[in-house]
Design an enzyme around this catalytic site. Sequence first.
Site, PDB file in Angstrom:
ATOM      1  N   HIS A 199       0.804  -1.232   0.000  1.00 10.47           N
ATOM      2  CA  HIS A 199       0.000   0.000   0.000  1.00 10.47           C
ATOM      3  C   HIS A 199       0.834   1.278   0.000  1.00 10.47           C
ATOM      4  O   HIS A 199       0.287   2.369  -0.038  1.00 10.47           O
ATOM      5  CB  HIS A 199      -0.937   0.019   1.205  1.00 10.47           C
ATOM      6  CG  HIS A 199      -0.235   0.296   2.501  1.00 10.47           C
ATOM      7  ND1 HIS A 199       0.501  -0.652   3.159  1.00 10.47           N
ATOM      8  CD2 HIS A 199      -0.126   1.426   3.232  1.00 10.47           C
ATOM      9  CE1 HIS A 199       1.013  -0.130   4.251  1.00 10.47           C
ATOM     10  NE2 HIS A 199       0.664   1.129   4.326  1.00 10.47           N
TER      11      HIS A 199
HETATM   12  C1  UD1 Z   1      -1.864   5.355   6.217  1.00 10.23           C
HETATM   13  C2  UD1 Z   1      -0.527   5.810   6.826  1.00 10.23           C
HETATM   14  C3  UD1 Z   1       0.510   4.732   6.625  1.00 10.23           C
HETATM   15  C4  UD1 Z   1       0.032   3.405   7.182  1.00 10.23           C
HETATM   16  C5  UD1 Z   1      -1.322   3.073   6.557  1.00 10.23           C
HETATM   17  C6  UD1 Z   1      -1.876   1.791   7.122  1.00 10.23           C
HETATM   18  C7  UD1 Z   1      -0.041   8.218   6.760  1.00 10.23           C
HETATM   19  C8  UD1 Z   1       0.757   9.258   6.081  1.00 10.23           C
HETATM   20  N1  UD1 Z   1      -0.047   7.012   6.167  1.00 10.23           N
HETATM   21  O1  UD1 Z   1      -1.654   5.177   4.833  1.00 10.23           O
HETATM   22  O2  UD1 Z   1       1.699   5.105   7.300  1.00 10.23           O
HETATM   23  O3  UD1 Z   1       0.973   2.416   6.867  1.00 10.23           O
HETATM   24  O4  UD1 Z   1      -2.231   4.134   6.832  1.00 10.23           O
HETATM   25  O5  UD1 Z   1      -3.007   1.374   6.421  1.00 10.23           O
HETATM   26  O6  UD1 Z   1      -0.628   8.490   7.769  1.00 10.23           O
HETATM   27  N2  UD1 Z   1      -9.203   4.720   2.279  1.00 10.23           N
HETATM   28  C9  UD1 Z   1     -10.418   4.090   2.261  1.00 10.23           C
HETATM   29  N3  UD1 Z   1     -10.971   3.745   3.465  1.00 10.23           N
HETATM   30  C10 UD1 Z   1     -10.357   3.991   4.650  1.00 10.23           C
HETATM   31  C11 UD1 Z   1      -9.127   4.638   4.647  1.00 10.23           C
HETATM   32  C12 UD1 Z   1      -8.543   4.986   3.459  1.00 10.23           C
HETATM   33  O7  UD1 Z   1     -11.001   3.834   1.228  1.00 10.23           O
HETATM   34  O8  UD1 Z   1     -10.935   3.635   5.699  1.00 10.23           O
HETATM   35  C13 UD1 Z   1      -8.563   5.056   0.971  1.00 10.23           C
HETATM   36  C14 UD1 Z   1      -8.817   6.455   0.514  1.00 10.23           C
HETATM   37  O9  UD1 Z   1      -8.988   6.404  -0.854  1.00 10.23           O
HETATM   38  C15 UD1 Z   1      -7.527   7.174   0.822  1.00 10.23           C
HETATM   39  C16 UD1 Z   1      -6.497   6.071   0.684  1.00 10.23           C
HETATM   40  O10 UD1 Z   1      -7.168   4.881   1.088  1.00 10.23           O
HETATM   41  O11 UD1 Z   1      -7.321   8.238  -0.043  1.00 10.23           O
HETATM   42  C17 UD1 Z   1      -5.303   6.262   1.556  1.00 10.23           C
HETATM   43  O12 UD1 Z   1      -5.642   6.472   2.932  1.00 10.23           O
HETATM   44  P1  UD1 Z   1      -4.668   7.331   3.893  1.00 10.23           P
HETATM   45  O13 UD1 Z   1      -5.140   7.256   5.292  1.00 10.23           O
HETATM   46  O14 UD1 Z   1      -4.471   8.694   3.299  1.00 10.23           O
HETATM   47  O15 UD1 Z   1      -3.273   6.626   3.755  1.00 10.23           O
HETATM   48  P2  UD1 Z   1      -2.878   5.089   3.823  1.00 10.23           P
HETATM   49  O16 UD1 Z   1      -2.338   4.716   2.498  1.00 10.23           O
HETATM   50  O17 UD1 Z   1      -3.976   4.269   4.393  1.00 10.23           O
END
Ligand code: UD1
Length: 358
Positions: A199
Amino acid sequence: MIFHIVGTRPNFMKLAPLYSELKNRKVEQKIIHTGQHYDERMYEVFFKQLEIPQPDFNLGVGSLSHAHQTAEMMIRIEEVFLREKPEMVVVYGDVNSTVAGALVASKMGIKIAHIEAGLRSFDRTMPEEINRMVTDSITDYYFTPSADANQHLKNEGIKEKHIYFVGNIMIDSMVKFMPKIDARENVVALKKYILCTMHRPSNVDDQESLQKLIEVLEEISEVIEIVFPLHPRTRKKLLQIGIDPKSFDKIHFIEPQGYYEFIKLQKKAEIVITDSGGIQEETTFLGVPCLTLRENTERPITITEGTNQLIGQDYKKLKTEIVQILGEKAIKGKIPDLWDGKTSSRIADNLVVILSNL
Ligand code: UD1
């Protein structure tokens, strides 16, 4: 009153054991969930399985750009702190919710305890490294998982008396819930498989890298089938570049798994391929070989003592390693010092003393 700030999936297994130990010690505490992760499979299932009570405050921030997300969290956390006046804030790991909570607390003169302090990859292109450095520059009490973390903090001028070497709190959740995990049915019917998770923006945000990775996994799946729980970020990126996760016979793309299910999947895997931080640690504890598709790690102890190996994007090496491991190459590994399931108890003991002296 202690306030815990969490926001993402890897925070929840660190909060669970500490919340429970502090409760046993009758410490008053509340939980703020920033809402960084909000899907049932990324959040609610973890609270249920890890027996964490509903958050006292769910700030519902959701997915935004880094600046927007962090800023929005800070605004909403400040509003809560102004009303509730916590004595101490506990932040976990290295995600945006961690740095947002620490920044607000520090400007309001609220003491900060950082769980998993001191880890460094020295790779500032990773958002998590910035979050670690900023959080540790304003933390008051540093709870570290390994000796390398202590050394980094000392190198950065942190006084030894503020550093508490307590071990790895993620392990506490595994130890506590292992009987329930073991009692679960297998998640997949396969006898032998590789478990893969991916991811990180560096692996999945770039179209070419993601395409190449999938090609390599397809080749590997001809040798041994692959189970791949899809993080929402990765699912989105795959669909954007026209790859249908359902179109593979031997790569089994499945939904994000619950905690019990995912640990079970790791435990039963021949090999784990990942770019996650926490999974490097969990495989070390479980004694399962881990091949990490990153150039560096903030968790070097998983290499020097555990079962982890850095592969970067060297896919030739990835394939060779897989063949060798499947051919019974011995993977030596031991469980690092203080990864014993009692880290949360050590942290709670220290926090009780710290609170009584504030
Ligand atoms: C975040 C953390 C990362 C951690 C990861 C664990 C930061 C900078 N990154 O990354 O260090 O390893 O979490 O999973 O804090 N989304 C959903 N549903 C959710 C959450 C996210 O669909 O419940 C999707 C959204 O499209 C979003 C993307 O996932 O834009 C990324 O989510 P985000 O929290 O920005 O970063 P992660 O890649 O999850």
